[in-house]
Design a protein around this motif. Structure first.
Motif, short mmCIF file in Angstrom:
data_model
loop_
_atom_site.label_atom_id
_atom_site.label_comp_id
_atom_site.label_asym_id
_atom_site.label_seq_id
_atom_site.Cartn_x
_atom_site.Cartn_y
_atom_site.Cartn_z
N LYS A 106 -9.09 6.56 -2.87
CA LYS A 106 -9.68 6.30 -1.55
C LYS A 106 -10.35 7.56 -1.02
CE LYS A 106 -6.14 2.82 -0.73
NZ LYS A 106 -4.92 2.44 0.00
N ALA A 107 -11.24 8.09 -1.84
CA ALA A 107 -11.84 9.38 -1.52
C ALA A 107 -12.76 9.33 -0.31
CB ALA A 107 -12.61 9.91 -2.74
N ASP A 108 -13.07 8.13 0.17
CA ASP A 108 -13.96 8.00 1.32
C ASP A 108 -13.20 7.62 2.59
OD1 ASP A 108 -13.23 5.49 0.43
OD2 ASP A 108 -15.21 4.58 0.75
N ARG A 109 -11.87 7.75 2.57
CA ARG A 109 -11.06 7.33 3.71
C ARG A 109 -10.06 8.41 4.09
NH1 ARG A 109 -11.67 1.87 4.43
NH2 ARG A 109 -9.79 1.70 5.70
N ALA A 110 -9.66 8.39 5.35
CA ALA A 110 -8.58 9.26 5.81
C ALA A 110 -7.25 8.52 5.64
CB ALA A 110 -8.79 9.64 7.28
N GLY A 111 -6.16 9.27 5.59
CA GLY A 111 -4.85 8.66 5.41
C GLY A 111 -3.84 9.20 6.39
N TRP A 112 -2.84 8.38 6.72
CA TRP A 112 -1.77 8.77 7.63
C TRP A 112 -0.42 8.41 7.01
CZ3 TRP A 112 0.93 4.37 8.93
CH2 TRP A 112 0.24 3.15 8.84
N PHE A 113 0.63 9.13 7.41
CA PHE A 113 1.98 8.92 6.90
C PHE A 113 2.78 8.00 7.82
CE2 PHE A 113 0.66 13.11 5.38
CZ PHE A 113 1.00 13.05 4.04
N ARG A 114 3.76 7.33 7.23
CA ARG A 114 4.71 6.58 8.05
C ARG A 114 5.51 7.55 8.91
NH1 ARG A 114 5.72 4.45 3.03
NH2 ARG A 114 7.64 5.69 2.92
N LEU A 115 5.74 7.18 10.15
CA LEU A 115 6.46 8.05 11.09
C LEU A 115 7.95 7.76 11.08
CD1 LEU A 115 6.27 10.16 13.41
CD2 LEU A 115 6.11 8.23 14.98
N ARG A 116 8.74 8.83 11.12
CA ARG A 116 10.16 8.76 11.40
C ARG A 116 10.50 9.87 12.39
NH1 ARG A 116 14.04 9.00 6.40
NH2 ARG A 116 15.49 8.79 8.13
N PHE A 117 11.61 9.70 13.10
CA PHE A 117 12.12 10.77 13.95
C PHE A 117 13.41 11.32 13.34
CE2 PHE A 117 9.59 8.33 17.01
CZ PHE A 117 8.87 9.36 17.61
N ASP A 118 13.71 12.56 13.64
CA ASP A 118 14.94 13.17 13.14
C ASP A 118 16.12 12.79 14.04
OD1 ASP A 118 14.29 14.64 15.40
OD2 ASP A 118 14.60 16.60 14.45
#
Length: 227
Positions: A106-118
């Motif tokens: 997906k070289a033409d897209r930005a990516g985000w991570f799944r969020l967790r809290f500590d």
């Protein structure tokens, strides 16, 4: 092949929390993914210079404010990809594989991570779950979730605006996005101090006001009063 990723982290008196964040990136160094680490500092009075030296990072100065700091950090970056993280965020062990897959497919897209809290309280799972749904359904990941973006896409999208609040939303609204199959765990300290419900409603209200056209500068003033 040169390492492709520049890591950009905005800092403001963040020396005490940077250790776990930087440690979670070590696999990326060993695997040849990370070309450089940039700390974009907004006027810290702690030991951030010593942390930068120990980590082999470039420390650059910028006007205080996450938007201006991130804009300066990204402008200084030399990598083909930018990975923007908050200083109190750590990445899960599988992040390198998830990032490699994204860069290959997906070289033409930005990516985000799944969020967790500590935090193990139920409210933490609820707030993180809503954030992940918002990112997936509406294309609105927040900065706590990290952002992996091709440098050319960052430039053509206009980059981070020099605003004191909502800089992450302003940028991602202009980007094609895909989720990354890894987790970003961020500090829950602000929720613990202010209350999960109170802070959650404040964040939602701030987002609604931003979409209604209230300026980020007025929102920042409102946000500061509520701390």
């Amino acid at each position: 092949m040169p390492a492709p990723i520049s890591i950009i982290i905005p800092t403001l008196d963040s020396a005490a929390v940077l250790g776990p964040c930087l440690a979670s990136l070590s696999d990326g160094v060993f695997e040849g993914l990370i070309a450089e680490l940039i700390l974009a500092d907004g006027g810290s009075t702690d030991d951030v210079e010593a942390v930068a030296d120990a980590a082999g990072a470039r420390l650059i100065s910028a006007p205080k404010g996450r938007g201006s700091q991130l804009a300066a950090g990204c402008a200084a970056a030399r990598g083909e990809w930018l990975l923007v993280l908050h200083s109190d965020t750590t990445l899960s062990r599988e992040w390198t594989g998830a990032v490699r897959d994204h860069m290959n497919d997906k070289a033409d897209r930005a990516g985000w991570f799944r969020l967790r809290f500590d935090s193990s309280v139920p409210q933490a799972r609820i707030v993180a779950g809503w954030a992940n749904l918002r990112a997936r359904w509406f294309g609105l990941p927040y900065g706590d979730q990290g952002l992996l973006i091709p440098a050319h896409l960052y430039r053509t999208s206009g980059g981070y605006p020099d605003i004191p609040l909502m800089e992450d939303v302003a940028l991602v609204r202009r980007l094609p996005l895909s989720p990354l199959d890894a987790t970003a765990t961020t500090s829950a300290d602000r929720y613990r101090r202010q209350g999960w419900l109170r802070r959650g409603w404040r964040n939602l209200g701030t987002l609604a006001l931003y979409f209604a056209g209230v300026s980020p500068h007025r929102l920042a003033e409102r946000y500061a009063r509520g701390r």
